[in-house]
Scaffold this motif. Structure first.
Motif, mmCIF file in Angstrom:
data_model
loop_
_atom_site.group_PDB
_atom_site.id
_atom_site.type_symbol
_atom_site.label_atom_id
_atom_site.label_comp_id
_atom_site.label_asym_id
_atom_site.label_seq_id
_atom_site.Cartn_x
_atom_site.Cartn_y
_atom_site.Cartn_z
ATOM 1 N N VAL A 211 -11.223 -0.484 -11.030
ATOM 2 C CA VAL A 211 -11.074 0.716 -10.202
ATOM 3 C C VAL A 211 -10.212 0.411 -8.980
ATOM 4 N N GLU A 212 -10.504 -0.732 -8.361
ATOM 5 C CA GLU A 212 -9.734 -1.139 -7.189
ATOM 6 C C GLU A 212 -8.244 -1.210 -7.519
ATOM 7 N N THR A 213 -7.931 -1.813 -8.646
ATOM 8 C CA THR A 213 -6.543 -1.956 -9.057
ATOM 9 C C THR A 213 -5.941 -0.605 -9.410
ATOM 10 N N ARG A 214 -6.752 0.221 -10.063
ATOM 11 C CA ARG A 214 -6.243 1.537 -10.451
ATOM 12 C C ARG A 214 -5.814 2.331 -9.231
ATOM 13 N N ILE A 215 -6.661 2.357 -8.217
ATOM 14 C CA ILE A 215 -6.327 3.091 -6.998
ATOM 15 C C ILE A 215 -5.019 2.582 -6.417
ATOM 16 N N LEU A 216 -4.923 1.269 -6.327
ATOM 17 C CA LEU A 216 -3.700 0.665 -5.799
ATOM 18 C C LEU A 216 -2.476 1.125 -6.584
ATOM 19 N N LEU A 217 -2.567 1.013 -7.903
ATOM 20 C CA LEU A 217 -1.423 1.367 -8.745
ATOM 21 C C LEU A 217 -1.053 2.834 -8.586
ATOM 22 N N LYS B 211 13.501 -5.301 -12.159
ATOM 23 C CA LYS B 211 13.223 -4.565 -10.926
ATOM 24 C C LYS B 211 11.813 -3.980 -10.914
ATOM 25 N N SER B 212 11.392 -3.476 -12.057
ATOM 26 C CA SER B 212 10.045 -2.915 -12.103
ATOM 27 C C SER B 212 9.011 -4.012 -11.905
ATOM 28 N N ARG C 209 5.193 -6.460 -8.301
ATOM 29 C CA ARG C 209 4.697 -7.680 -7.667
ATOM 30 C C ARG C 209 4.445 -7.447 -6.188
ATOM 31 N N ILE C 210 5.399 -6.831 -5.501
ATOM 32 C CA ILE C 210 5.236 -6.564 -4.085
ATOM 33 C C ILE C 210 3.977 -5.742 -3.843
ATOM 34 N N LEU C 211 3.847 -4.686 -4.634
ATOM 35 C CA LEU C 211 2.660 -3.831 -4.505
ATOM 36 C C LEU C 211 1.384 -4.643 -4.649
ATOM 37 N N LEU C 212 1.319 -5.450 -5.700
ATOM 38 C CA LEU C 212 0.100 -6.218 -5.969
ATOM 39 C C LEU C 212 -0.187 -7.192 -4.828
ATOM 40 N N GLU C 213 0.855 -7.865 -4.365
ATOM 41 C CA GLU C 213 0.617 -8.947 -3.410
ATOM 42 C C GLU C 213 0.255 -8.433 -2.027
ATOM 43 N N LEU C 214 0.810 -7.291 -1.650
ATOM 44 C CA LEU C 214 0.424 -6.733 -0.356
ATOM 45 C C LEU C 214 -1.067 -6.402 -0.374
ATOM 46 N N LYS C 215 -1.586 -6.126 -1.564
ATOM 47 C CA LYS C 215 -3.023 -5.846 -1.671
ATOM 48 C C LYS C 215 -3.828 -7.139 -1.776
ATOM 49 N N THR C 216 -3.388 -8.055 -2.632
ATOM 50 C CA THR C 216 -4.182 -9.271 -2.830
ATOM 51 C C THR C 216 -4.327 -10.055 -1.527
ATOM 52 N N CYS C 217 -3.293 -10.054 -0.679
ATOM 53 C CA CYS C 217 -3.423 -10.842 0.546
ATOM 54 C C CYS C 217 -4.380 -10.153 1.518
ATOM 55 N N ARG C 218 -4.423 -8.819 1.495
ATOM 56 C CA ARG C 218 -5.418 -8.111 2.307
ATOM 57 C C ARG C 218 -6.828 -8.461 1.814
ATOM 58 N N LEU C 219 -7.009 -8.335 0.510
ATOM 59 C CA LEU C 219 -8.321 -8.632 -0.049
ATOM 60 C C LEU C 219 -8.702 -10.090 0.194
ATOM 61 N N THR D 26 6.865 -9.400 5.810
ATOM 62 C CA THR D 26 7.993 -10.155 6.372
ATOM 63 C C THR D 26 8.527 -11.134 5.335
ATOM 64 N N HIS D 27 7.597 -11.832 4.703
ATOM 65 C CA HIS D 27 7.982 -12.816 3.709
ATOM 66 C C HIS D 27 8.770 -12.170 2.572
ATOM 67 N N PHE D 28 8.496 -10.906 2.297
ATOM 68 C CA PHE D 28 9.138 -10.222 1.182
ATOM 69 C C PHE D 28 10.445 -9.533 1.581
ATOM 70 N N SER D 29 10.860 -9.675 2.843
ATOM 71 C CA SER D 29 12.012 -8.888 3.299
ATOM 72 C C SER D 29 13.232 -9.128 2.414
ATOM 73 N N ALA D 30 13.415 -10.371 1.981
ATOM 74 C CA ALA D 30 14.557 -10.669 1.114
ATOM 75 C C ALA D 30 14.437 -9.899 -0.199
ATOM 76 N N LEU D 31 13.197 -9.802 -0.688
ATOM 77 C CA LEU D 31 12.977 -9.078 -1.941
ATOM 78 C C LEU D 31 13.298 -7.598 -1.792
ATOM 79 N N TYR D 32 12.880 -7.033 -0.659
ATOM 80 C CA TYR D 32 13.177 -5.621 -0.419
ATOM 81 C C TYR D 32 14.676 -5.391 -0.472
ATOM 82 N N GLN D 33 15.409 -6.301 0.166
ATOM 83 C CA GLN D 33 16.857 -6.210 0.133
ATOM 84 C C GLN D 33 17.350 -6.177 -1.303
#
Lengths: 233, 233
Positions: free
Chosen positions: A104-110, B101-102, B107-117, B221-228
């Motif tokens: 669920v946590e992942t689903r919300i994120l996605l 690209k997808s 990856r960016i989406l997932l990691e911004l969450k995993t580091c918070r968690l 910040t670490h991902f700034s290069a990736l955003y580019q």
DNA sequence: AATTTTGAATTGGTTAACCAGATTGGTTTG
DNA sequence: CAAACCAATCTGGTTAACCAATTCAAAATT
């Protein structure tokens, strides 16, 4: 009273055993990326297991991108170094079937992301498909029928409109588990189902109007019940 | 000049064909969730393909949670209704191999969450493992060696510390593809590698200090290069 | 007549045999 | 002597045969 033969290996256990032996072998033989690992027959003989089991193990490592099989040629170590390879195999061996909460946590994120992307990238066709799922949902709610499936189909349509193939794949992977658990625990009651008609339409309109931030907000509102489930109950 | 026999079916195509036939069969026979589909032998005979191909197709539908095989008993339709089942099979048939690209976007989406968690849930053991990957990374950078692997291993350690098994699995799935593409396109040059030492440490400290918001910022910040890479180049 | 027993048929899983394409090392040829 | 060639061998993929657990209905028992 059974005291002996407690060592009957479960299917996954034997697979993990093989994977772990393959790792040892790669390390011991110092196989670099691109090198060929021994043939399936050789491995099955060396490990004392059937070739099929070896194939299954290789297939799993292939799924996670660590090996690559070429027909009539051999199986090769992927283009990632030994360090990453060892680390990843370690993780793969430790993989457990995901908990429902983590799903669920992942689903919300996605979905908070897919709906933003959908607002940016949706085509006219995407809109049509989403609208169709909206109507199917509303119909069933009015008839008082169970709507968990139709709910998820709308969300899948949103994911499709994001045009991010990875996220679509991930949504497909988690969706069935979400459905069965929702139905089991009755996460969505009748009142919520009615409310969701409007909430879905809000999300849809935001996507149609190409307002990513609004779409995300509306999706968040739609997920409020889920947040409760995750962090309160 | 070849005009005939253009109909040699690729392996995936024959699998999709079987999946599509199975769907027809479920629809035509009106099979409900929990119902048993015909045996593998029966299907292989009916479709005129080998039993193995049928098994592979069933295995795929099982992976996406639509079927469930029980040894010595049969294969059953999962506990999701026909509507969802048809919709999902439709999507599965259309699945393409994800674009790079997808992958990065996800990856960016997932990691911004995993580091918070991770900042919220990390244990002492998690911290130790993360620190180990940090040092391995710094070592290699100082030696001027390629560090894409070690980079990703740190990120995997963060994912592990999030204690969300689904996200860990997803990270494992996308990581090898990320590594090979990074090495191919040299997304990370030497300067960035040096900067990343500090950036990693920033993320690590935020997680250690249990500051989720800060961890997310540092990761951004670490991902700034990736955003580019994603939105400019 | 209801219940238990039992055995033949059916099932997914497993093993073994087979196949066609790729590889390779020795041979032939220019 | 180098390049082209060819056949024996090795490879992952495929097919077919086999196995043990399960089912289910007919038959035996109470």
């Amino acid at each position: 009273m059974k005291l002996d033969v407690p060592t009957k290996l479960d299917n996954d256990e034997i697979q993990n055993e093989i994977i772990s032996r393959i790792r040892e072998l790669i390390n011991f033989k110092n196989l670099e990326p691109g090198d060929k690992i021994p043939s399936e027959r050789a491995l099955s003989e060396r490990f004392g297991v059937s070739r099929n089991h070896v194939r299954e193990a290789i297939r799993k490592l292939e799924f996670y991108g660590l090996l690559k099989s070429k027909p009539q040629s051999g199986t090769f170590v992927a283009d990632i170094g030994q360090v990453a390879l060892n680390g990843m195999i370690e993780d793969i061996l430790k993989l457990k079937t995901p908990s429902f909460k983590s799903l669920v946590e992942t689903r919300i994120l996605l979905e908070l992301k897919t709906c933003r992307l959908a607002a940016l990238r949706r085509t006219e066709d995407d809109l049509k498909e989403m609208e169709a799922t909206l109507e199917a949902y509303a119909d069933k709610v009015r008839k008082g029928q169970d709507v968990v499936q139709e709910d998820l189909l709308f969300h899948l349509a949103v994911a499709r409109a994001s045009h991010n193939s990875t996220m679509i794949t991930f949504m497909l992977i988690i969706t069935p588990e979400i459905i069965t658990n929702f139905e089991k625990y009755h996460v969505c009651d009748k009142d919520q189902a009615f409310k969701a008609i409007e909430e879905h339409r809000d999300v849809f309109m935001a996507i149609k109007d190409q307002k990513p931030q609004l779409a995300k907000e509306k999706m968040k509102t739609h997920f409020s019940a889920l947040y409760q489930y995750l962090y309160n109950v």
